[in-house]
Write an enzyme that holds these catalytic residues in place. Structure first.
Site, PDB file in Angstrom:
ATOM      1  N   HIS A   1     -12.188   4.796  -1.198  1.00  0.00           N
ATOM      2  CA  HIS A   1     -12.443   3.825  -0.117  1.00  0.00           C
ATOM      3  C   HIS A   1     -13.300   2.655  -0.608  1.00  0.00           C
ATOM      4  CE1 HIS A   1     -12.147   7.621   2.561  1.00  0.00           C
ATOM      5  NE2 HIS A   1     -10.987   6.991   2.619  1.00  0.00           N
TER       6      HIS A   1
ATOM      7  N   LYS B   1       3.039   0.925   3.373  1.00  0.00           N
ATOM      8  CA  LYS B   1       2.576  -0.116   4.292  1.00  0.00           C
ATOM      9  C   LYS B   1       2.634  -1.440   3.550  1.00  0.00           C
ATOM     10  CE  LYS B   1      -0.994   2.660   6.517  1.00  0.00           C
ATOM     11  NZ  LYS B   1      -2.449   2.838   6.576  1.00  0.00           N
TER      12      LYS B   1
ATOM     13  N   GLY C   1     -15.512   5.774  12.964  1.00  0.00           N
ATOM     14  CA  GLY C   1     -16.754   4.990  12.889  1.00  0.00           C
ATOM     15  C   GLY C   1     -16.731   3.777  13.792  1.00  0.00           C
TER      16      GLY C   1
ATOM     17  N   LEU D   1     -15.337   6.409   8.176  1.00  0.00           N
ATOM     18  CA  LEU D   1     -14.961   7.648   8.867  1.00  0.00           C
ATOM     19  C   LEU D   1     -13.586   7.477   9.513  1.00  0.00           C
ATOM     20  CD1 LEU D   1     -18.424   8.381  10.611  1.00  0.00           C
ATOM     21  CD2 LEU D   1     -17.657   9.056   8.332  1.00  0.00           C
TER      22      LEU D   1
ATOM     23  N   GLU E   1      -7.610  -2.729   5.782  1.00  0.00           N
ATOM     24  CA  GLU E   1      -7.488  -2.567   4.337  1.00  0.00           C
ATOM     25  C   GLU E   1      -6.562  -3.615   3.710  1.00  0.00           C
ATOM     26  OE1 GLU E   1      -6.014   1.262   3.025  1.00  0.00           O
ATOM     27  OE2 GLU E   1      -7.526   1.212   1.460  1.00  0.00           O
TER      28      GLU E   1
ATOM     29  N   GLY F   1     -11.426   4.359  11.624  1.00  0.00           N
ATOM     30  CA  GLY F   1     -11.023   4.826  12.966  1.00  0.00           C
ATOM     31  C   GLY F   1     -12.123   5.444  13.810  1.00  0.00           C
TER      32      GLY F   1
ATOM     33  N   ARG G   1      -2.496  -1.853  -3.525  1.00  0.00           N
ATOM     34  CA  ARG G   1      -3.613  -0.918  -3.439  1.00  0.00           C
ATOM     35  C   ARG G   1      -3.353   0.229  -4.424  1.00  0.00           C
ATOM     36  NH1 ARG G   1      -4.276   4.177   0.323  1.00  0.00           N
ATOM     37  NH2 ARG G   1      -6.379   4.741  -0.253  1.00  0.00           N
TER      38      ARG G   1
ATOM     39  N   ASN H   1       0.865  -1.179   0.000  1.00  0.00           N
ATOM     40  CA  ASN H   1       0.000   0.000   0.000  1.00  0.00           C
ATOM     41  C   ASN H   1       0.905   1.233   0.000  1.00  0.00           C
ATOM     42  OD1 ASN H   1      -1.808   2.046   0.562  1.00  0.00           O
ATOM     43  ND2 ASN H   1      -2.865   0.937   2.214  1.00  0.00           N
TER      44      ASN H   1
ATOM     45  N   ARG I   1      -9.590  11.969  18.501  1.00  0.00           N
ATOM     46  CA  ARG I   1      -9.420  11.707  19.943  1.00  0.00           C
ATOM     47  C   ARG I   1      -8.988  12.966  20.677  1.00  0.00           C
ATOM     48  NH1 ARG I   1      -6.096   6.407  18.607  1.00  0.00           N
ATOM     49  NH2 ARG I   1      -5.567   7.897  17.013  1.00  0.00           N
TER      50      ARG I   1
ATOM     51  N   ARG J   1      -9.076  17.938   5.592  1.00  0.00           N
ATOM     52  CA  ARG J   1      -9.703  18.359   4.324  1.00  0.00           C
ATOM     53  C   ARG J   1     -11.049  19.016   4.592  1.00  0.00           C
ATOM     54  NH1 ARG J   1      -9.156  12.655   1.475  1.00  0.00           N
ATOM     55  NH2 ARG J   1      -7.521  12.160   2.957  1.00  0.00           N
TER      56      ARG J   1
HETATM   57  P1  ADP Z   1      -6.767   6.506   8.090  1.00  0.00           P
HETATM   58  O1  ADP Z   1      -7.778   7.202   7.202  1.00  0.00           O
HETATM   59  O2  ADP Z   1      -5.478   7.250   8.198  1.00  0.00           O
HETATM   60  O3  ADP Z   1      -6.627   5.023   7.835  1.00  0.00           O
HETATM   61  P2  ADP Z   1      -8.090   5.701  10.562  1.00  0.00           P
HETATM   62  O4  ADP Z   1      -9.158   4.879   9.930  1.00  0.00           O
HETATM   63  O5  ADP Z   1      -7.045   5.031  11.364  1.00  0.00           O
HETATM   64  O6  ADP Z   1      -7.413   6.692   9.537  1.00  0.00           O
HETATM   65  O7  ADP Z   1      -8.824   6.797  11.488  1.00  0.00           O
HETATM   66  C1  ADP Z   1      -8.118   7.766  12.183  1.00  0.00           C
HETATM   67  C2  ADP Z   1      -9.087   8.606  12.971  1.00  0.00           C
HETATM   68  O8  ADP Z   1      -9.801   7.758  13.881  1.00  0.00           O
HETATM   69  C3  ADP Z   1      -8.415   9.688  13.798  1.00  0.00           C
HETATM   70  O9  ADP Z   1      -9.160  10.894  13.738  1.00  0.00           O
HETATM   71  C4  ADP Z   1      -8.491   9.127  15.204  1.00  0.00           C
HETATM   72  O10 ADP Z   1      -8.527  10.105  16.186  1.00  0.00           O
HETATM   73  C5  ADP Z   1      -9.825   8.407  15.138  1.00  0.00           C
HETATM   74  N1  ADP Z   1      -9.976   7.457  16.248  1.00  0.00           N
HETATM   75  C6  ADP Z   1      -9.302   6.320  16.483  1.00  0.00           C
HETATM   76  N2  ADP Z   1      -9.702   5.770  17.679  1.00  0.00           N
HETATM   77  C7  ADP Z   1     -10.638   6.620  18.196  1.00  0.00           C
HETATM   78  C8  ADP Z   1     -11.425   6.651  19.380  1.00  0.00           C
HETATM   79  N3  ADP Z   1     -11.325   5.694  20.292  1.00  0.00           N
HETATM   80  N4  ADP Z   1     -12.276   7.684  19.562  1.00  0.00           N
HETATM   81  C9  ADP Z   1     -12.371   8.668  18.648  1.00  0.00           C
HETATM   82  N5  ADP Z   1     -11.670   8.707  17.513  1.00  0.00           N
HETATM   83  C10 ADP Z   1     -10.816   7.696  17.284  1.00  0.00           C
END
Ligand code: ADP
Length: 400
Positions: free
Chosen positions: A176, A14, A329, A205, A383, A327, A87, A7, A281, A237
Site C-alpha cells: 500500500h 482495473k 478508514g 484500512l 489508487e 474503505g 501498478r 491495475n 458493513r 487474512r
Molecule cells: P480494497 O482493499 O479492496 O480496495 P476498500 O478500500 O474498498 O477495499 O475497502 C473495503 C472495505 O471497506 C470493506 O470491508 C467495506 O465493508 C468497507 N467499507 C466501505 N464503506 C464502509 C462503511 N460505510 N462503513 C463500514 N465499512 C465500510
C-alpha cells in the site's frame, strides 16, 4: 496529459483513463472473473460486456478497442493516450522508485513474481500487451513497495537464520506504499506544515489493511511484511499470529501448504471470526442486530489497529497526526470512534461530531478536537488517480 492506468489483480483488471493535468477521471473499466466463463467487463459504471473466458491481455484489448472506437469513448483514438502507468505489487529489493519500462525492468518485475505470484505475472502480461498495442508511448511502473524502502534493517529484517535473507531475500517489504505516501502528504497539507518536519501514522484500512510509521516523509516501519499476510487482522487474512499455529494445524488436519495458505489468506480475519462476511458493513449490521461473533470481529479488528498505532507511537520520536484512509478508514465513523476512544490517553482525541459528518463532505479533513495534541485526519484514496499523478510526474521530470 492522458494517462492510462492499469491495475492488474489476480482475477480482476482495473483500468482508468486519467487527465493528469485536470486530475480528472475520463473512463473507468473493471474486468472481473478473468479466465472464467463469467468474465465480464464494466466500462464507466454502466456498459457491461461479456468477455467469456477472456485472459487478462484480451480484457485489456477490449478496453483499448472501446477507447479507440467506442461511440462514447472520451478520446478520438489511442494516439490521444500519452502514457500508461502500471501498478506493480512487488518491486522486491530491485526498485526504490517508480521507473519507465525497458527490458531489464521487465526482467526484474518478473523475478519479483515469487513475492507476488498472483499479481506480478499479470502485470508483466499487461506491460507486454501495451508494448504490442501502442509501442510508442512510455510506460511507467509504480510499485506498492518502494515507499517502504527507507525502512532501516532493524525494521525490515526478521530474526531468522541470516541465510534466508541472503539466499531468498526474505525480509519485510510492506505494501500500500502509494496510499501511505499520499495519506501522509495530504495530512501534512491539512495541518499546514511541511511533511519533512512531521511524524505521521498512516492507517490504510480496506479489505487488506496496513499501518505505517512515517518520519519526516519517510516510511520507517509498516505492518505488512514479506507478504501482505502479516500485520493487522483483515477481511479474509489472519494478519500476525503465532507462527507455531501454522505447523500445528497442518499437522492436526494433515493440510498441504496450499490448503494452509488458503486458510490464512482466504478463510480468516473478519470472515473467519464472524463466520458471515469479510465485508465490514455486513459485520457492523450483524453486530447491531446482536450477533456476538460479529461484535467480537469488530472488537478484535479495532484492537489490532489500536496496538499497531501504539507501537508506532513508540517508534516515532514525535507524532503529529494519525491518518485514516481506504474503505473502512474513510467511511466508518463507528470504527474510528471505537479505535480512538481507546487512544485518547496518547493525545489522539476524536471530535465525535466532526467524525460523524461523513460522506457528503467526502473530502480530506481533520476530525480531532481543535486542541488535540495529535491530529486525526481522514484522507480519501483513489489508487488509480495517484498512479496517474506519479506517472505524469515521472515523465515530466525526465522531459526536463
Ligand atoms: P480494497 O482493499 O479492496 O480496495 P476498500 O478500500 O474498498 O477495499 O475497502 C473495503 C472495505 O471497506 C470493506 O470491508 C467495506 O465493508 C468497507 N467499507 C466501505 N464503506 C464502509 C462503511 N460505510 N462503513 C463500514 N465499512 C465500510
Amino acid at each position: 496529459m492522458n494517462i492510462l492506468v492499469i491495475n492488474a489483480g489476480s482475477s480482476t483488471l482495473k483500468c482508468q483513463l486519467v487527465d493528469a493535468n485536470k486530475k480528472a477521471s475520463l473512463m473507468k473499466a473493471l474486468a472481473e472473473h478473468i479466465g472464467s466463463p463469467d468474465a465480464v467487463l464494466t466500462i464507466s459504471g454502466h456498459k457491461q460486456i461479456s468477455i467469456k473466458n477472456a485472459s487478462i491481455d484480451t480484457a485489456l484489448e477490449h478496453i483499448l478497442e472501446y477507447l479507440n472506437d467506442g461511440q462514447d469513448s472520451p478520446i478520438h483514438s489511442l494516439s490521444d493516450i500519452n502514457a500508461s502507468g502500471h501498478r506493480i505489487v512487488s518491486g522486491g529489493e530491485y526498485f526504490t522508485e517508480s521507473v519507465l519500462v525497458d527490458e531489464e525492468v521487465i526482467r526484474k518485475v518478473d523475478l519479483c513474481s515469487e513475492l507476488a505470484p498472483l499479481h506480478n505475472p499479470n502485470a508483466v502480461i499487461c506491460i507486454r500487451a501495451c508494448q504490442k498495442l501502442f509501442p510508442r508511448i512510455p510506460q511507467a511502473l509504480v510499485f506498492d513497495t518502494t515507499f517502504h524502502h527507507t525502512m532501516p534493517p532493524k525494521a525490515y529484517m526478521y530474526p531468522l537464520p541470516m541465510r534466508y535473507y541472503t539466499d531468498y531475500a526474505i525480509r519485510r517489504y510492506g505494501a500500500h506504499g502509494t496510499s501511505h505516501r499520499y495519506a501522509a502528504q495530504q495530512a501534512a497539507n491539512l495541518i499546514g506544515r511541511r511533511i519533512t518536519d512531521l511524524g505521521i501514522i498512516t492507517c490504510h484500512l480496506g479489505n487488506g489493511g496496513s499501518i505505517a510509521a512515517v518520519s519526516n516523509g519517510k516510511s520507517v516501519d509498516t505492518t505488512m511484511g514479506f507478504t501482505p499476510l502479516e500485520g493487522l487482522m483483515m477481511g479474509t487474512r489472519s494478519g500476525s499470529i503465532d507462527p507455531a499455529i501454522v505447523t500445528y494445524i497442518m499437522r492436526k488436519e494433515n493440510l498441504s501448504y496450499k490448503q494452509m495458505d488458503d486458510v490464512l489468506n482466504r478463510q480468516s480475519g473478519l470472515l473467519g471470526i464472524s463466520g458471515i462476511s469479510s465485508d465490514m458493513r455486513t459485520i457492523i449490521d450483524a453486530a447491531h442486530q446482536g450477533n456476538k461473533n460479529a461484535e467480537l470481529a469488530i472488537d478484535m479488528y479495532a484492537y489490532a489497529v489500536q496496538k499497531a498505532i501504539g507501537a508506532y507511537f513508540a517508534v516515532l520520536n514525535r507524532v503529529d497526526a494519525v491518518v485514516m484512509t481506504a474503505g473502512i478508514g474513510e467511511n466508518s465513523a463507528e470504527l474510528r470512534e471505537i479505535i480512538f476512544d481507546r487512544l485518547a490517553h496518547l493525545g489522539m482525541i476524536l471530535d465525535r461530531q466532526k467524525n460523524n459528518m461523513t460522506s457528503d463532505l467526502g473530502s480530506d479533513r481533520i476530525v480531532s478536537i481543535d486542541d488535540s495534541p495529535i491530529k486525526i485526519c481522514i484522507v480519501t484514496t483513489d489508487e488509480e488517480l495517484r498512479i496517474a499523478r506519479e506517472t505524469a510526474a515521472l515523465i515530466e521530470s525526465l522531459n526536463k
